[in-house]
Design an enzyme around this catalytic site. Structure first.
Site, PDB file in Angstrom:
ATOM      1  N   LYS A  52      28.413 -81.956  79.534  1.00 46.60           N
ATOM      2  CA  LYS A  52      29.656 -81.490  80.171  1.00 46.60           C
ATOM      3  C   LYS A  52      29.343 -80.699  81.448  1.00 46.60           C
ATOM      4  O   LYS A  52      30.063 -80.805  82.441  1.00 46.60           O
ATOM      5  CB  LYS A  52      30.497 -80.664  79.201  1.00 46.60           C
ATOM      6  CG  LYS A  52      31.926 -80.525  79.718  1.00 46.60           C
ATOM      7  CD  LYS A  52      32.991 -80.511  78.660  1.00 46.60           C
ATOM      8  CE  LYS A  52      34.366 -80.545  79.309  1.00 46.60           C
ATOM      9  NZ  LYS A  52      35.441 -80.103  78.438  1.00 46.60           N
ATOM     10  N   HIS A 437      57.058 -76.639  82.587  1.00 47.31           N
ATOM     11  CA  HIS A 437      57.187 -77.420  83.818  1.00 47.31           C
ATOM     12  C   HIS A 437      56.630 -76.650  85.013  1.00 47.31           C
ATOM     13  O   HIS A 437      56.837 -75.446  85.098  1.00 47.31           O
ATOM     14  CB  HIS A 437      58.667 -77.722  84.043  1.00 47.31           C
ATOM     15  CG  HIS A 437      58.916 -78.586  85.242  1.00 47.31           C
ATOM     16  ND1 HIS A 437      58.599 -79.931  85.266  1.00 47.31           N
ATOM     17  CD2 HIS A 437      59.437 -78.274  86.450  1.00 47.31           C
ATOM     18  CE1 HIS A 437      58.931 -80.421  86.458  1.00 47.31           C
ATOM     19  NE2 HIS A 437      59.430 -79.438  87.188  1.00 47.31           N
TER      20      HIS A 437
END
Ligand code: NDP
EC number: 1.8.1.7
Length: 466
Positions: A52, A437
């Site tokens: 990673k 959002h």
């Protein structure tokens, strides 16, 4: 009969370390552990962790490109210093190895820094010739890369070797189409190597949802990886300082390096398992029951050596459950049916949990909810890359049975989806969540209408399409 230890663990990887630490620290068992290499095992030393960090390193060029899309005129990653990165990586792995060792020492575990094998059902023989006895023995020896068995394959590398390279190769071939092949093709291409991936199928990541496979394959192509599908190398030869590869269609090509990512096998050879009466399966895996107990009652096994679900968090859960069950009088089985997985390709990861669309269709009527869109961040920077989110919903029970995400940080999202899915959430439960959002993940709670119906006739429909 008295034993030197209550538990002796062979293997200091994720599963073995967890079992040893919990048995000793929570349940005061007398525990010994043998590890022949570096403490931490595949995930920490040669797998998930260094991989990673390499993924992060390999994305600098793409981030610089994106920054230009946001108005940064001079954003440029510049040349990559592999040796500097490798040096830092070594230091980080040493730190982690120390943390693993420190945790065991603090728990009171005796560490034997050498190879061990079974002598009999209660005796382990160490490489220095000493024999120790234990009431229970846990085999947590992991897996090893498997080569395809072709002429000249010894000229190729395996994923372990990638972390030790002296320099990034100019032209490299990656063989395979699984987790490791896709992730390392992404890394090598990102670090500047001209990368080719040869896979024997039509789309990478067999076993994943078909849409995810198609998207992952296409993304590899878009980031510049040359795909040879379907193809299989049949021979490797030394040629002009490089490696000449012959393919099954007779074509040849020359590379500076070849990496095999053609699967892994359980590491059971030379452990004395057969001699102790432990039953092994076809791939050499230790055959265990739902309690991780082998055919010999005193011998248990967890992790890749059992070839169940070969993922680090599963091995950790198996090791912990074993310790709770055997030493804590808290019987705990591991449910291998539901687990999330992520493939760290870039820019979009693939992450999945539960049934694939193909499996859902085979099981019975399902609704498929799917959203495909261009994420705000990359779109603004000038990219056409599309993210895909898919929910599979059982048409009878309305339970969400599968979730598949192709998008930035998909692994982070699937981790959170694993919680409601583990609680058997329905589509209505997902819909009840108010969206955050603007995020990518809000798509998971705002998909109102099914995109298609699969798996035959639906309870509330006359005709379903598979
Ligand atoms: P995989 O089993 O995922 O993939 C092996 C690949 O090699 C497949 O594409 C397979 O083809 C191909 N292959 C196998 N044998 C041959 C052969 N003889 N000739 C040509 N191709 C061949 O293994 P990996 O090595 O990628 O990964 C090993 C394990 O490590 C996985 O089980 C995974 O769970 C774990 N892992 C997890 C990661 C994560 O969670 N992000 C990252 C890396 C590894 P085919 O599909 O046709 O069988």
């Amino acid at each position: 009969m008295t034993f030197d230890y209550d538990l002796f663990v062979i293997g200091g990887g994720s599963g073995g370390v967890r079992a040893a630490r919990i048995a000793a620290s929570e349940y005061h068992a007398r525990v010994g552990l043998a590890e022949e290499s570096r403490m931490g095992g595949t995930c920490v030393i040669r797998g998930c962790v260094p991989k990673k960090l390499m993924i992060f390193a390999s994305q600098a060029g793409a981030l610089a490109h994106e920054a230009r899309g946001y108005g940064w005129q001079s954003a440029d990653a510049g040349p990559f210093d592999w040796l500097m990165f490798r040096h830092k990586l070594d230091a980080e792995l040493t730190r982690l190895e120390g943390a693993y060792t420190g945790g065991l020492v603090a728990a009171g575990v005796d560490i034997h820094k050498q190879r061990a094998h079974l002598h009999d059902a209660h005796t382990v023989e160490l490489a220095d010739g000493r024999r120790v006895t234990a009431k229970h023995i846990l085999i947590a020896a992991g897996g090893r890369p498997q080569l395809p068995g072709i002429e000249g394959e010894e000229l190729g590398m395996i994923s372990d070797d990638l972390f030790l390279m002296e320099k990034v190769p100019g032209r490299v071939l990656v063989v395979g189409g699984g987790f490791i092949a896709c992730e390392f093709a992404t890394i090598l291409q990102g670090l500047g190597a001209h990368t080719t991936l040869s896979y024997r199928g039509d789309a990478v990541l067999r076993g994943f949802d078909g849409d995810m496979r198609r998207n992952a394959t296409e993304q590899l192509r878009v980031i510049g990886v040359e795909l040879r599908l379907p193809s299989t190398p049949t021979k490797l030869e030394k040629r002009d300082g490089g490696i000449l590869v012959t393919y099954d269609d007779g074509a040849t090509d020359q590379y500076d390096a070849v990496m095999f990512a053609t699967g892994r096998t359980p590491h059971t050879k030379g452990l004395g398992l057969e001699q102790a009466g432990v039953k092994l399966g076809q791939k050499g895996e230790v055959v265990v029951d739902e309690w991780s107990q082998s055919s010999v009652p005193s011998i248990f096994a967890v992790g890749d050596v059992t070839d169940r679900v070969n993922l680090t968090p599963v091995a950790i859960r198996e090791g912990h459950s074993f310790a709770d069950t055997v030493f804590g009088a808290k019987p705990r089985k591991v449910d291998h049916r539901l687990y999330g997985a992520a493939v760290y390709i870039r820019p979009h990861e693939v992450a999945s949990i539960g049934l694939t669309e193909e499996e859902a269709a085979a099981q019975g009527p399902h609704e498929v909810y799917e959203a495909s869109f261009r994420p705000m961040r990359s779109l603004f920077a000038g990219s056409d890359a599309r993210a895909v989110m898919k929910l599979l919903v059982d048409a009878g029970t309305h339970k969400v049975t599968g979730c598949h995400i192709f998008g930035p940080e998909a692994g982070e999202m699937i981790q959170l989806v694993a919680i409601p899915m583990g609680m058997c959430a329905t589509k209505a439960d997902f819909d009840a969540a108010i969206a955050v959002h603007p995020t990518l993940a809000e798509e998971l709670v705002t998909m109102r209408r099914p995109t298609r119906h699969i798996g035959g006739a639906h309870p509330d429909k006359t005709v379903g399409s598979a």
